[in-house]
Enzyme design. Sequence first.
Site, PDB file in Angstrom:
ATOM      1  N   MET A  28      -0.160  -8.451  -2.623  1.00 54.54           N
ATOM      2  CA  MET A  28      -1.293  -9.942  -2.925  1.00 54.54           C
ATOM      3  C   MET A  28      -1.728 -10.733  -3.935  1.00 54.54           C
ATOM      4  O   MET A  28      -2.599 -11.252  -3.596  1.00 54.54           O
ATOM      5  CB  MET A  28      -0.902  -9.705  -1.263  1.00 54.54           C
ATOM      6  CG  MET A  28       0.623  -9.720  -0.335  1.00 54.54           C
ATOM      7  SD  MET A  28       0.468 -10.973   1.181  1.00 54.54           S
ATOM      8  CE  MET A  28      -0.210  -9.678   1.894  1.00 54.54           C
ATOM      9  N   GLY A  34      -7.224   0.967  -4.868  1.00 56.24           N
ATOM     10  CA  GLY A  34      -6.027   1.325  -4.723  1.00 56.24           C
ATOM     11  C   GLY A  34      -4.388   1.366  -5.248  1.00 56.24           C
ATOM     12  O   GLY A  34      -3.150   1.801  -5.164  1.00 56.24           O
ATOM     13  N   HIS A  35      -4.656  -0.112  -5.318  1.00 55.27           N
ATOM     14  CA  HIS A  35      -3.113  -0.514  -6.215  1.00 55.27           C
ATOM     15  C   HIS A  35      -3.750   0.364  -7.655  1.00 55.27           C
ATOM     16  O   HIS A  35      -2.426   0.446  -7.638  1.00 55.27           O
ATOM     17  CB  HIS A  35      -3.460  -2.379  -6.677  1.00 55.27           C
ATOM     18  CG  HIS A  35      -3.649  -2.766  -5.293  1.00 55.27           C
ATOM     19  ND1 HIS A  35      -4.674  -3.785  -4.857  1.00 55.27           N
ATOM     20  CD2 HIS A  35      -2.825  -2.970  -4.229  1.00 55.27           C
ATOM     21  CE1 HIS A  35      -4.002  -4.332  -3.543  1.00 55.27           C
ATOM     22  NE2 HIS A  35      -3.132  -4.138  -3.387  1.00 55.27           N
ATOM     23  N   GLN A 160       4.814  -0.414   7.413  1.00 55.40           N
ATOM     24  CA  GLN A 160       5.622  -1.596   5.573  1.00 55.40           C
ATOM     25  C   GLN A 160       6.420  -0.592   4.960  1.00 55.40           C
ATOM     26  O   GLN A 160       7.837  -0.838   4.652  1.00 55.40           O
ATOM     27  CB  GLN A 160       4.806  -1.983   5.539  1.00 55.40           C
ATOM     28  CG  GLN A 160       4.693  -2.548   3.692  1.00 55.40           C
ATOM     29  CD  GLN A 160       4.174  -3.517   2.783  1.00 55.40           C
ATOM     30  OE1 GLN A 160       3.881  -4.568   4.007  1.00 55.40           O
ATOM     31  NE2 GLN A 160       3.682  -3.338   2.045  1.00 55.40           N
ATOM     32  N   SER A 192      -8.836  -1.727   1.079  1.00 56.58           N
ATOM     33  CA  SER A 192      -8.148  -2.603   1.608  1.00 56.58           C
ATOM     34  C   SER A 192      -8.483  -3.990   0.527  1.00 56.58           C
ATOM     35  O   SER A 192      -9.869  -3.750   0.767  1.00 56.58           O
ATOM     36  CB  SER A 192      -7.848  -2.835   3.185  1.00 56.58           C
ATOM     37  OG  SER A 192      -7.364  -3.544   3.336  1.00 56.58           O
ATOM     38  N   ARG A 194      -8.803  -6.970   2.536  1.00 60.70           N
ATOM     39  CA  ARG A 194     -10.141  -7.190   3.594  1.00 60.70           C
ATOM     40  C   ARG A 194     -10.651  -6.898   3.518  1.00 60.70           C
ATOM     41  O   ARG A 194     -11.396  -7.746   3.915  1.00 60.70           O
ATOM     42  CB  ARG A 194      -8.987  -7.460   4.377  1.00 60.70           C
ATOM     43  CG  ARG A 194      -7.626  -8.454   4.736  1.00 60.70           C
ATOM     44  CD  ARG A 194      -6.582  -8.686   6.164  1.00 60.70           C
ATOM     45  NE  ARG A 194      -5.874  -9.339   5.630  1.00 60.70           N
ATOM     46  CZ  ARG A 194      -4.518  -9.427   5.265  1.00 60.70           C
ATOM     47  NH1 ARG A 194      -4.446  -8.317   5.575  1.00 60.70           N
ATOM     48  NH2 ARG A 194      -3.678 -10.169   6.094  1.00 60.70           N
TER      49      ARG A 194
HETATM   50  O1  PAF Z   1       1.477  -4.235   1.115  1.00 57.46           O
HETATM   51  C1  PAF Z   1       1.224  -5.759   0.698  1.00 57.46           C
HETATM   52  O2  PAF Z   1       0.904  -5.937  -0.061  1.00 57.46           O
HETATM   53  C2  PAF Z   1       2.371  -6.627   1.177  1.00 57.46           C
HETATM   54  O3  PAF Z   1       3.072  -7.065   2.033  1.00 57.46           O
HETATM   55  C3  PAF Z   1       4.118  -6.347   0.266  1.00 57.46           C
HETATM   56  C4  PAF Z   1       3.823  -5.348   0.127  1.00 57.46           C
HETATM   57  C5  PAF Z   1       3.327  -6.841  -1.412  1.00 57.46           C
HETATM   58  C6  PAF Z   1       5.168  -7.806   0.604  1.00 57.46           C
HETATM   59  O4  PAF Z   1       3.769  -9.333   0.280  1.00 57.46           O
END
Ligand code: PAF
Length: 287
Positions: A28, A34-35, A160, A192, A194
């Site tokens: 998002m 982390g990404h 998730q 995160s 956030r």
């Molecule tokens: O983990 C996230 O950032 C979101 O939940 C995702 C998997 C991109 C779906 O919007």
Amino acid sequence: MSVVLASSRDELAASCADRRLTAVVMTMGALHDGHAELIRAARRRVGSEGRIIVTDFVNPTQFAPGEDFDRYPRTLDADIDVCAAAGADIVFAPSVEEVYGTSDLSTLGTQVQIEPSPLGFELEGASRPGHFRGVLTVVAKLMHLTAPDLAFFGEKDYQQLTLITQMVRDLRFPIEIVGVETVRESDGLALSSRNRYLSESERASASLIPQALRAVLAAGAQGEQAALFAGLAIVSQDSSIDLDYLVIRDLDLSAAPERGSARVLIAARVGSTRLLDNMAMELGGTR
Ligand code: PAF
């Protein structure tokens, strides 16, 4: 390394015209290390000839009314730099209209959506009604649009990851789901998007969350209840931590085994910020 930015489905399709081993990293935005680690893990798997698409889309349907959809950080230019440095090829940053066919958020609940398994209504799903329906729906759409061979998700959002793995298995999507270990700050706080909401004092309190998980791990040999008590003793030291849940589950998030490999998961609000974390652990002593 340069990255192609695609904002529409047509632009995405044009940049993916040739057949290559393709991995997707769904985000998002508001990217952090982390990404970047997800992108690096994807590059290790697909190799230099493979293609990595990062989706950058703040999905409205996974936010309940009153949550932080409007104030969720949107940092596309910085995200593109992170993607380039980590080795992605394409950033797909569509509008709500491009993904849902309308920008009228009030109508999205009337569209076809993906219903999670019962696990989707526990833990995060109990506190955030409709959250996983929104997550699975957008993940399915983005899988359809990016047509990947592999999809990489962080273990930080373990529930998730589990639900997406179930969806891909049950709906027979020909995609391999790869979980990637959580990246942490030096004091153990899980990275995160956030975390940037936290004030200095909230940030100090937040460091008790991974400490609580480590206390659970350390007491795992004494069994589930004793391990949970050890974790609760840490979070209850700080009244600014509002605990939602601290649980131990089996690896697939069914009930905890008496002994063996398990997962401890925590969710807590620090100030107005909801934080999640989890770790792998062993339960019960040797027989
Ligand atoms: O983990 C996230 O950032 C979101 O939940 C995702 C998997 C991109 C779906 O919007």
